[in-house]
Design a protein around this motif. Structure first.
Motif, PDB file in Angstrom:
ATOM      1  N   LYS A  44      -0.852 -12.229 -45.498  1.00  0.00           N
ATOM      2  CA  LYS A  44      -1.075 -10.912 -45.715  1.00  0.00           C
ATOM      3  C   LYS A  44      -0.640  -9.741 -45.030  1.00  0.00           C
ATOM      4  CE  LYS A  44      -5.884 -11.095 -45.345  1.00  0.00           C
ATOM      5  NZ  LYS A  44      -6.968 -11.683 -45.310  1.00  0.00           N
ATOM      6  N   LEU A  45      -0.519 -10.068 -43.862  1.00  0.00           N
ATOM      7  CA  LEU A  45       0.647  -9.341 -42.249  1.00  0.00           C
ATOM      8  C   LEU A  45       1.813  -9.208 -43.255  1.00  0.00           C
ATOM      9  CD1 LEU A  45      -0.973 -10.539 -39.488  1.00  0.00           C
ATOM     10  CD2 LEU A  45      -1.400  -9.135 -40.861  1.00  0.00           C
ATOM     11  N   LEU A  46       2.306  -9.037 -44.604  1.00  0.00           N
ATOM     12  CA  LEU A  46       4.284  -8.939 -44.353  1.00  0.00           C
ATOM     13  C   LEU A  46       3.851  -8.033 -45.343  1.00  0.00           C
ATOM     14  CD1 LEU A  46       5.258 -12.652 -46.562  1.00  0.00           C
ATOM     15  CD2 LEU A  46       5.809 -11.828 -44.494  1.00  0.00           C
ATOM     16  N   PRO A  47       4.690  -6.861 -44.875  1.00  0.00           N
ATOM     17  CA  PRO A  47       4.670  -5.492 -45.535  1.00  0.00           C
ATOM     18  C   PRO A  47       5.494  -5.780 -46.746  1.00  0.00           C
ATOM     19  CG  PRO A  47       6.399  -5.779 -43.381  1.00  0.00           C
ATOM     20  CD  PRO A  47       5.604  -6.919 -43.594  1.00  0.00           C
ATOM     21  N   TRP A  48       4.877  -4.663 -47.640  1.00  0.00           N
ATOM     22  CA  TRP A  48       5.586  -4.689 -48.697  1.00  0.00           C
ATOM     23  C   TRP A  48       6.218  -3.224 -49.670  1.00  0.00           C
ATOM     24  CZ3 TRP A  48       6.457  -9.022 -51.162  1.00  0.00           C
ATOM     25  CH2 TRP A  48       5.429 -10.431 -50.689  1.00  0.00           C
ATOM     26  N   PRO A  49       7.729  -3.211 -49.510  1.00  0.00           N
ATOM     27  CA  PRO A  49       7.681  -1.978 -50.125  1.00  0.00           C
ATOM     28  C   PRO A  49       7.469  -1.365 -51.176  1.00  0.00           C
ATOM     29  CG  PRO A  49       9.731  -3.467 -49.711  1.00  0.00           C
ATOM     30  CD  PRO A  49       8.277  -4.535 -49.560  1.00  0.00           C
ATOM     31  N   ASP A  50       6.816  -1.883 -51.809  1.00  0.00           N
ATOM     32  CA  ASP A  50       5.969  -1.407 -52.935  1.00  0.00           C
ATOM     33  C   ASP A  50       5.170  -0.186 -52.913  1.00  0.00           C
ATOM     34  OD1 ASP A  50       4.822  -3.409 -52.709  1.00  0.00           O
ATOM     35  OD2 ASP A  50       4.170  -3.749 -54.841  1.00  0.00           O
ATOM     36  N   THR A  51       4.171  -1.077 -51.925  1.00  0.00           N
ATOM     37  CA  THR A  51       2.943   0.566 -51.256  1.00  0.00           C
ATOM     38  C   THR A  51       3.914   1.532 -50.294  1.00  0.00           C
ATOM     39  OG1 THR A  51       2.543  -1.748 -50.474  1.00  0.00           O
ATOM     40  CG2 THR A  51       1.342   0.124 -49.586  1.00  0.00           C
ATOM     41  N   ALA A  53       6.533   2.774 -51.499  1.00  0.00           N
ATOM     42  CA  ALA A  53       7.426   3.643 -52.172  1.00  0.00           C
ATOM     43  C   ALA A  53       6.402   4.743 -53.140  1.00  0.00           C
ATOM     44  CB  ALA A  53       8.291   2.580 -53.510  1.00  0.00           C
ATOM     45  N   LEU A  54       5.318   3.622 -53.122  1.00  0.00           N
ATOM     46  CA  LEU A  54       4.392   4.262 -53.992  1.00  0.00           C
ATOM     47  C   LEU A  54       3.558   5.447 -53.011  1.00  0.00           C
ATOM     48  CD1 LEU A  54       1.886   1.413 -55.178  1.00  0.00           C
ATOM     49  CD2 LEU A  54       3.253   3.164 -56.128  1.00  0.00           C
ATOM     50  N   PHE A  55       3.294   5.428 -51.819  1.00  0.00           N
ATOM     51  CA  PHE A  55       2.823   6.708 -50.437  1.00  0.00           C
ATOM     52  C   PHE A  55       4.185   7.862 -50.264  1.00  0.00           C
ATOM     53  CE2 PHE A  55       0.233   3.393 -48.402  1.00  0.00           C
ATOM     54  CZ  PHE A  55      -0.520   3.927 -48.678  1.00  0.00           C
ATOM     55  N   LEU A  56       5.434   7.121 -51.132  1.00  0.00           N
ATOM     56  CA  LEU A  56       6.668   7.822 -50.769  1.00  0.00           C
ATOM     57  C   LEU A  56       6.540   9.254 -52.110  1.00  0.00           C
ATOM     58  CD1 LEU A  56       9.816   5.744 -49.288  1.00  0.00           C
ATOM     59  CD2 LEU A  56       8.171   8.168 -48.121  1.00  0.00           C
ATOM     60  N   ASN A  57       6.388   8.511 -53.057  1.00  0.00           N
ATOM     61  CA  ASN A  57       6.769   8.943 -54.664  1.00  0.00           C
ATOM     62  C   ASN A  57       4.976  10.521 -54.135  1.00  0.00           C
ATOM     63  OD1 ASN A  57       7.387   9.900 -57.314  1.00  0.00           O
ATOM     64  ND2 ASN A  57       5.553   8.248 -58.008  1.00  0.00           N
ATOM     65  N   ALA A  58       4.891  10.046 -53.576  1.00  0.00           N
ATOM     66  CA  ALA A  58       3.200  10.898 -53.547  1.00  0.00           C
ATOM     67  C   ALA A  58       3.787  12.080 -52.233  1.00  0.00           C
ATOM     68  CB  ALA A  58       1.602  10.586 -52.882  1.00  0.00           C
ATOM     69  N   ARG A  68      14.644  12.509 -55.006  1.00  0.00           N
ATOM     70  CA  ARG A  68      14.624  11.387 -55.379  1.00  0.00           C
ATOM     71  C   ARG A  68      15.892  10.029 -54.083  1.00  0.00           C
ATOM     72  NH1 ARG A  68      18.398   8.229 -58.718  1.00  0.00           N
ATOM     73  NH2 ARG A  68      19.996   9.598 -58.801  1.00  0.00           N
ATOM     74  N   LEU A  69      17.133  11.345 -54.258  1.00  0.00           N
ATOM     75  CA  LEU A  69      18.028  10.179 -53.235  1.00  0.00           C
ATOM     76  C   LEU A  69      17.267   9.630 -52.041  1.00  0.00           C
ATOM     77  CD1 LEU A  69      21.206  12.045 -53.770  1.00  0.00           C
ATOM     78  CD2 LEU A  69      20.559   9.690 -54.038  1.00  0.00           C
ATOM     79  N   MET A  70      16.384  11.240 -51.563  1.00  0.00           N
ATOM     80  CA  MET A  70      15.572  11.079 -50.127  1.00  0.00           C
ATOM     81  C   MET A  70      14.524   9.670 -50.619  1.00  0.00           C
ATOM     82  SD  MET A  70      12.984  13.946 -47.994  1.00  0.00           S
ATOM     83  CE  MET A  70      14.579  14.896 -48.339  1.00  0.00           C
ATOM     84  N   ARG A  71      14.094   9.264 -50.802  1.00  0.00           N
ATOM     85  CA  ARG A  71      13.045   7.833 -51.517  1.00  0.00           C
ATOM     86  C   ARG A  71      13.930   7.423 -51.570  1.00  0.00           C
ATOM     87  NH1 ARG A  71      10.151  12.430 -55.400  1.00  0.00           N
ATOM     88  NH2 ARG A  71      11.189  11.313 -57.377  1.00  0.00           N
ATOM     89  N   ARG A  72      14.740   7.963 -52.677  1.00  0.00           N
ATOM     90  CA  ARG A  72      16.001   5.858 -53.083  1.00  0.00           C
ATOM     91  C   ARG A  72      15.786   4.845 -51.627  1.00  0.00           C
ATOM     92  NH1 ARG A  72      20.923   5.905 -55.639  1.00  0.00           N
ATOM     93  NH2 ARG A  72      21.965   6.358 -53.573  1.00  0.00           N
ATOM     94  N   ASN A  73      16.407   6.448 -50.979  1.00  0.00           N
ATOM     95  CA  ASN A  73      17.090   5.395 -49.530  1.00  0.00           C
ATOM     96  C   ASN A  73      16.183   5.239 -48.281  1.00  0.00           C
ATOM     97  OD1 ASN A  73      20.047   5.647 -49.802  1.00  0.00           O
ATOM     98  ND2 ASN A  73      20.477   8.373 -49.708  1.00  0.00           N
ATOM     99  N   ILE A  74      15.187   6.060 -48.180  1.00  0.00           N
ATOM    100  CA  ILE A  74      14.370   5.696 -47.453  1.00  0.00           C
ATOM    101  C   ILE A  74      13.397   4.166 -47.609  1.00  0.00           C
ATOM    102  CG2 ILE A  74      11.904   6.063 -46.428  1.00  0.00           C
ATOM    103  CD1 ILE A  74      11.880   8.822 -46.861  1.00  0.00           C
ATOM    104  N   VAL A  75      13.240   3.728 -49.335  1.00  0.00           N
ATOM    105  CA  VAL A  75      13.199   2.654 -49.431  1.00  0.00           C
ATOM    106  C   VAL A  75      14.156   0.673 -49.628  1.00  0.00           C
ATOM    107  CG1 VAL A  75      12.317   1.298 -52.123  1.00  0.00           C
ATOM    108  CG2 VAL A  75      10.752   3.189 -51.470  1.00  0.00           C
TER     109      VAL A  75
END
Length: 114
Positions: A44-51, A53-58, A68-75
Motif C-alpha cells: 500500500k505504501l508503493l507510489p503509483w505513477p497513475d495517481t 498522472a490523474l492529478f497532473l491532468n487536473a 501535453r508535453l509537460m504532463r508527459r515529461n513529469i510522469v
C-alpha cells in the motif's frame, strides 16, 4: 563439547513437551497473518505513477502541445525515479533494466548530446 550437547538436549526436550500444549497450526496461522499484513502494508505504501498522472491532468489542464508535453515529461520522470528505486530492491526490475542503456532504450531516460 559434551556440556553443549547436554544443554541442547534439555532445550530440545523442553520444546518437545511444550509443542503439545499449543498446536503448531495455531502458531503458524499467527505467523502467516503477520507476514501477509506486513507485505500488504508495504504494498500500500508503493507510489503509483497513475495517481500522479490523474492529478497532473487536473492540475495542468489543456490540450495544446505544451501542456501535453509537460504532463508527459513529469510522469516520465516519476516513472524513471520509480524504476531507479525499484532496481535496488526488486530482482525482476533489475533483470529488466540491468544497465542505464536499457533504461534509455525503454524511453524512460533521454540522453541529450550537447
Amino acid at each position: 563439547m559434551a556440556l553443549n550437547f547436554k544443554i541442547f538436549e534439555k532445550i530440545r526436550m523442553y520444546f518437545n513437551q511444550k509443542t503439545e500444549a499449543i498446536p503448531m497450526s495455531f502458531v503458524l496461522g499467527f505467523y502467516v497473518s503477520l507476514v501477509v499484513k506486513r507485505w500488504w502494508e508495504q504494498y500500500k505504501l508503493l507510489p503509483w505513477p497513475d495517481t500522479l498522472a490523474l492529478f497532473l491532468n487536473a492540475g495542468i489542464p489543456g490540450g495544446d502541445e505544451r501542456q501535453r508535453l509537460m504532463r508527459r515529461n513529469i510522469v516520465r520522470y516519476a516513472v524513471l525515479a520509480y524504476v531507479i528505486t525499484l532496481q535496488r530492491v526488486s530482482l525482476r526490475v533489475k533483470k529488466r533494466f540491468p544497465t542505464w542503456q536499457h533504461v534509455v532504450d525503454s524511453g524512460k531516460l533521454h540522453v541529450h548530446k550537447d
